[in-house]
Design an enzyme around this catalytic site. Sequence first.
Site, mmCIF file in Angstrom:
data_model
loop_
_atom_site.group_PDB
_atom_site.id
_atom_site.type_symbol
_atom_site.label_atom_id
_atom_site.label_comp_id
_atom_site.label_asym_id
_atom_site.label_seq_id
_atom_site.Cartn_x
_atom_site.Cartn_y
_atom_site.Cartn_z
ATOM 1 N N SER A 94 11.522 -35.047 20.980
ATOM 2 C CA SER A 94 10.736 -34.608 19.839
ATOM 3 C C SER A 94 9.555 -33.831 20.399
ATOM 4 C CB SER A 94 10.259 -35.804 19.016
ATOM 5 O OG SER A 94 9.446 -35.340 17.968
ATOM 6 N N HIS A 132 -8.831 -7.295 -13.193
ATOM 7 C CA HIS A 132 -8.733 -7.295 -11.730
ATOM 8 C C HIS A 132 -8.900 -8.706 -11.171
ATOM 9 C CE1 HIS A 132 -10.457 -6.903 -7.643
ATOM 10 N NE2 HIS A 132 -9.483 -6.010 -7.519
ATOM 11 N N MET A 167 -6.208 0.937 -3.891
ATOM 12 C CA MET A 167 -6.359 2.343 -3.524
ATOM 13 C C MET A 167 -6.728 3.140 -4.771
ATOM 14 S SD MET A 167 -3.274 2.733 -0.836
ATOM 15 C CE MET A 167 -2.101 2.051 -1.968
ATOM 16 N N ARG A 170 -1.786 9.441 -8.377
ATOM 17 C CA ARG A 170 -1.820 7.976 -8.243
ATOM 18 C C ARG A 170 -1.272 7.526 -6.900
ATOM 19 N NH1 ARG A 170 1.875 6.135 -13.105
ATOM 20 N NH2 ARG A 170 0.694 4.185 -12.918
ATOM 21 N N GLY A 187 -4.845 -2.093 -7.363
ATOM 22 C CA GLY A 187 -6.235 -1.664 -7.429
ATOM 23 C C GLY A 187 -6.897 -1.401 -6.090
ATOM 24 N N LYS A 224 5.589 2.196 -6.868
ATOM 25 C CA LYS A 224 5.305 2.842 -8.157
ATOM 26 C C LYS A 224 6.276 3.999 -8.372
ATOM 27 C CE LYS A 224 0.906 2.833 -9.228
ATOM 28 N NZ LYS A 224 -0.475 3.258 -8.945
ATOM 29 N N TYR A 244 15.563 -31.114 13.352
ATOM 30 C CA TYR A 244 14.680 -31.447 12.229
ATOM 31 C C TYR A 244 13.228 -31.145 12.586
ATOM 32 C CZ TYR A 244 13.364 -35.635 14.825
ATOM 33 O OH TYR A 244 12.889 -36.488 15.783
ATOM 34 N N ARG A 277 6.477 -3.270 -12.325
ATOM 35 C CA ARG A 277 6.607 -3.862 -10.991
ATOM 36 C C ARG A 277 6.790 -5.363 -11.162
ATOM 37 N NH1 ARG A 277 0.330 -2.762 -9.587
ATOM 38 N NH2 ARG A 277 -0.515 -3.931 -11.320
ATOM 39 N N CYS A 304 7.478 -32.682 15.863
ATOM 40 C CA CYS A 304 6.626 -33.550 15.053
ATOM 41 C C CYS A 304 5.161 -33.136 15.041
ATOM 42 C CB CYS A 304 6.778 -34.999 15.481
ATOM 43 S SG CYS A 304 6.261 -35.293 17.177
HETATM 44 P P1 ADP Z 1 -3.363 1.128 -10.211
HETATM 45 O O1 ADP Z 1 -2.456 1.054 -9.070
HETATM 46 O O2 ADP Z 1 -4.775 0.832 -9.900
HETATM 47 O O3 ADP Z 1 -2.846 0.408 -11.415
HETATM 48 P P2 ADP Z 1 -2.437 3.507 -11.481
HETATM 49 O O4 ADP Z 1 -2.015 4.674 -10.669
HETATM 50 O O5 ADP Z 1 -1.349 2.675 -12.042
HETATM 51 O O6 ADP Z 1 -3.442 2.654 -10.618
HETATM 52 O O7 ADP Z 1 -3.331 4.106 -12.635
HETATM 53 C C1 ADP Z 1 -4.498 3.557 -13.139
HETATM 54 C C2 ADP Z 1 -4.470 3.554 -14.655
HETATM 55 O O8 ADP Z 1 -4.274 4.857 -15.168
HETATM 56 C C3 ADP Z 1 -3.371 2.710 -15.224
HETATM 57 O O9 ADP Z 1 -3.844 2.029 -16.343
HETATM 58 C C4 ADP Z 1 -2.331 3.708 -15.606
HETATM 59 O O10 ADP Z 1 -1.527 3.228 -16.635
HETATM 60 C C5 ADP Z 1 -3.165 4.905 -16.028
HETATM 61 N N1 ADP Z 1 -2.450 6.156 -15.819
HETATM 62 C C6 ADP Z 1 -1.968 6.608 -14.658
HETATM 63 N N2 ADP Z 1 -1.316 7.761 -14.795
HETATM 64 C C7 ADP Z 1 -1.382 8.082 -16.112
HETATM 65 C C8 ADP Z 1 -0.885 9.156 -16.886
HETATM 66 N N3 ADP Z 1 -0.164 10.131 -16.342
HETATM 67 N N4 ADP Z 1 -1.132 9.159 -18.195
HETATM 68 C C9 ADP Z 1 -1.869 8.149 -18.733
HETATM 69 N N5 ADP Z 1 -2.367 7.119 -18.070
HETATM 70 C C10 ADP Z 1 -2.119 7.067 -16.756
HETATM 71 MG MG MG Z 2 -1.163 0.549 -12.144
#
Ligand code: ADP
Ligand code: MG
Length: 896
Positions: free
Chosen positions: A775, A452, A103, A92, A101, A23, A862, A336, A842
């Site tokens: 083999s 999710h 963490m 984050r 999702g 990220k 092979y 990503r 085999c």
């Molecule tokens: P995950 O890895 O579970 O997607 P994220 O860290 O990407 O967690 O964040 C969860 C949600 O919060 C996502 O929808 C993301 O776009 C939103 N979000 C995260 N940081 C910000 C921010 N600075 N401003 C607005 N929305 C945010």
């Molecule tokens: Mg995210």
Amino acid sequence: MVYAFGGGAAEGTKDMKAVLGGKGANLAEMTNLGVPVPPGFTIACAACVEYLRGGAPPSGLRDEVARALARLEETAGRRFGDPTDPLLVSVRSGAAVSMPGMMETILNLGLNDRTVQGLARHSGNARFAFDSYRRFLQMYGDVVLGVPVARFEQLLGAKRLTEGVATDAELSEGALRTLSEEYKALVRNATGREFPMDPREQLWGAIEAVWRSWTLKKAVDYRRVNGIPDTLGTGVNVVAMVFGNMGDDSGTGVAFTRDPSTGERRFYGEFLVNAQGEDVVAGIRTPLRIEEMAERLPGAYAELLETQQRLEAHFREMQDIEFTVERGRLYLLQTRTGKRAAAAAVRIADEMVREGLIDRAEAVRRVVPAQVDQLLHPVIDSAVRATPIAGGLPASPGAASGRAVFDPDTAEKRAAGGEAVILVREETTPEDFHGMVAARAILTSRGGMTSHAAVVARGMGKCAVVGAKEVHVDHERRRFSAGGATVAEGDWITLDGASGQVYAGDLPTVPSEIVRVVGGQLMADRAPTYRAFSRVLGWADEVRSLKVRANADTPRDARMARAFGAEGIGLCRTEHMFFEGDRITAMREMIVAREEGGRRRALAKLLPMQRADFEGIFEAMRGFPVTIRLLDPPLHEFLPHGGEESKLLARTLGMGRDELHRIVDDLREANPMLGHRGCRLGITYPEITEMQSRAIFEAAVRSSRRGHDVRPEIMIPLVATVKEFEHQAAIIRKVADDVMGAMGEPVPYLVGTMIELPRAALTADEIARSAEFFSFGTNDLTQTVLGLSRDDAGRFLGAYIEKGIFEEDPFQVLDQDGVGKIVRRAIFDGRSTRADLKVGVCGEHGGEPKSVRFFHRSGVDYVSCSPFRVPVARLAAAHAALDDGEPGALSVRREG
Ligand code: ADP
Ligand code: MG
Ligand code: MG
């Protein structure tokens, strides 16, 4: 340990995933590209590792974070904790490998009783300010302070009820104000302490909670399933908040640069107006299709379209993006590599080569062998006119039947008991992960294509139908109703992940598109997935050096194997031929005969039948080698089991039933696996070897006369010493001379052996003086090297894997340190006496990617596996070659 991004310049790049996490690295990269990203900074993954080891943040980190925060305040033009116009941030998680999702993330951090007033005044929108506050109190209360989410949700639900509204978005400012008071009281009661009002204390609480979330059960489970090391740790991204919940000119969404189910090149996604963060993913409100954004938020939409194209072109890969629009202004929050279904993976790889985005070698790399496997799985038979009880979004393709279960623990328990289960939920959360792993498929009643459930199921290659609105889940009573039907826990249902339909019962399935083309039931020009698949596999063939053959016992299997791209047969088991039709009678006659004459008479009946089979196989495999193994299993396996069968046999053979019983009893062994089988049969009954050799060579000459290029390779099973080999090889070579002499036509052939006993492996140099090929029968070799019977291992193998004694089932994934070592040594020794010794594998391992990689590196020529595993092995062999940096023909070539 801290790297800034946003505000025009970044200290990281996309190539720093190991340091920053995915990220953080991509937020930096987007900044460098000029894509609008809110400013922030990333704390390196190493800090998490150190924190988890020592229990405290690394020394000096607090100062570094304080400096980065000061710079962020400058860039954002707001101060953290400022009661008039506060800077708010999100905290984050983000590891080097994407763990969607798994963490934690906290939004709106920096709010307290004073700053919320400032936010209200400055934005001119008090409702928005208190909406943000209650979200923050809940997230922080849950993630950092450990107050269960359900207790916040209870208060929220009660508020909706007293206000008489259906959704949170309709709650009034006043309601949100009192709700935040109630939330703080809840925290006070639950933890015995006041909710922290100091933003800096909040920040550190959140940072440490994100670090700790690396060890949450769901995260640990996810890493185990996906083979991600526990040692990586997560980065922490502190990002200035942008607000999608500022009104109808704001919103938030997620999107893919291509369709993640089909791979079609079109912008694909979902969004919600006036919403924040995870509202879309959580499935709380059903989102709108991204196209509708053109009307609702036209300016931001145009910019988003342009940006997504730029990102895909830059990363040369399908992107999964998160964005937020604040008062008409677009911000990207994440990009990503997008998870995709198997069909999408091959289509995207194929099309990106044609678009000139990637070269063929890269296309091969991007299709994982397991995905190819999925494409061969059956789909629901369209001829069955079942009426669906509900329809949802086709989130992840495939067809699956199973018993409905309503919580992850039950899913896990029943699946462990061998049942097929389908997890049915209103929506899934990361806490459901272990249940999703256990289930065959997932059905949810809420949420969209980016929910999710959808994302995780696609990642696991599991069928999923999501957002099936007619499905009413009654969690308490463990049942759901849909379309007038009620499905209770344990009832069978069937999901079609391609159409999104849900059916009651256990519906029949048919072969997939690719299997139908391969089987000749469908024309390739009407099968787009097949075409992409065969192109990508064709490129795989160009890079790999390891050959791939198939294990096939009949002409039909041989044809299937060819159609899947097998370059020969690595194992043709002749015993299966004896079970068909009335052959078994002749076979039994041979076994119970008291003297050689009787055996020869019975074998003479079998000869033409075997010959006909071989002819069919040679023809199907013309131009390629066919390895035929002489009779292997112990004789008693062919004898009658039940009383009726015995009676019949005794009558046919004109033998008393008592006499037959005696003979059958005599043949019974205490340990058949190590008993009278393999070449030991051929040594005690040489006429069996003679007959089989004759059938092979006569078939070879006949096929050759018809103009086919035939290459028989005769394989002697279960050899322990070179003398056994020589004994059998002499018979085979003599029969070859006789047949070819009499028929007046030579056919080239090889005589070699299976290596499946440790003694054979240890004396490989001696055996290779006589044997022209080896083999490795890795199934039996695993049994004999580990002293572990495959049929009995099931009782304790689970415990072994759970306790970490075995990492994997050694019958599925080759035990490289033990069995693998013996294989390597035998190859080395064998080639020391015969430099051009041909070496194959085999066992089942020949179709298992990790093992294939090992064989590639061990100098095996092979691998041979079941026809359906051939595409997996072709791809795995190509991946192994590419990882070794073999130049291959492709890496320089480029199309489009
Ligand atoms: P995950 O890895 O579970 O997607 P994220 O860290 O990407 O967690 O964040 C969860 C949600 O919060 C996502 O929808 C993301 O776009 C939103 N979000 C995260 N940081 C910000 C921010 N600075 N401003 C607005 N929305 C945010
Ligand atoms: Mg995210
Ligand atoms: Mg064997």
